[in-house]
Write a protein that holds these residues in place. Structure first.
Motif: not given
Length: 94
Positions: A33-59
């Motif tokens: 039930g989270l919202v946000g986005w995920v993307r590849n980075e040029r250095d080979g990593s992945v970045t994710a921005w995540l928002a929602g209920a505290d327990a869901a973010v922890a999970a």
């Protein structure tokens, strides 16, 4: 019932590109039930921005530490976000 919300930006390092990590992360996040986005980075990593209920973010943070089959996470950096605007859904950014 706990209705606290939380937003984080996570940066995942290791073998996380070319293994379906973004698709997997979107599926896991929307399933929680989270919202946000995920993307590849040029250095080979992945970045994710995540928002929602505290327990869901922890999970999702715990799930990001392992990733999908074929991924090998060597490091996960998580930054708590003080202010944020909800994007309304979860997207993969190319």
């Amino acid at each position: 019932m706990d209705d606290r919300t939380r937003a984080v930006q996570a940066r995942v390092y290791g073998k996380v590109q070319g293994v379906g990590y973004r698709l997997w992360a979107r599926s896991e996040a929307t399933g929680l039930g989270l919202v946000g986005w995920v993307r590849n980075e040029r250095d080979g990593s992945v970045t994710a921005w995540l928002a929602g209920a505290d327990a869901a973010v922890a999970a999702i943070i715990e799930r990001l530490r392992h990733g999908p089959p074929g991924a090998s996470v060597s490091r996960l950096d998580v930054e708590e976000l003080e202010t944020w605007t909800t994007p309304g859904d979860f997207r993969i950014i190319a």
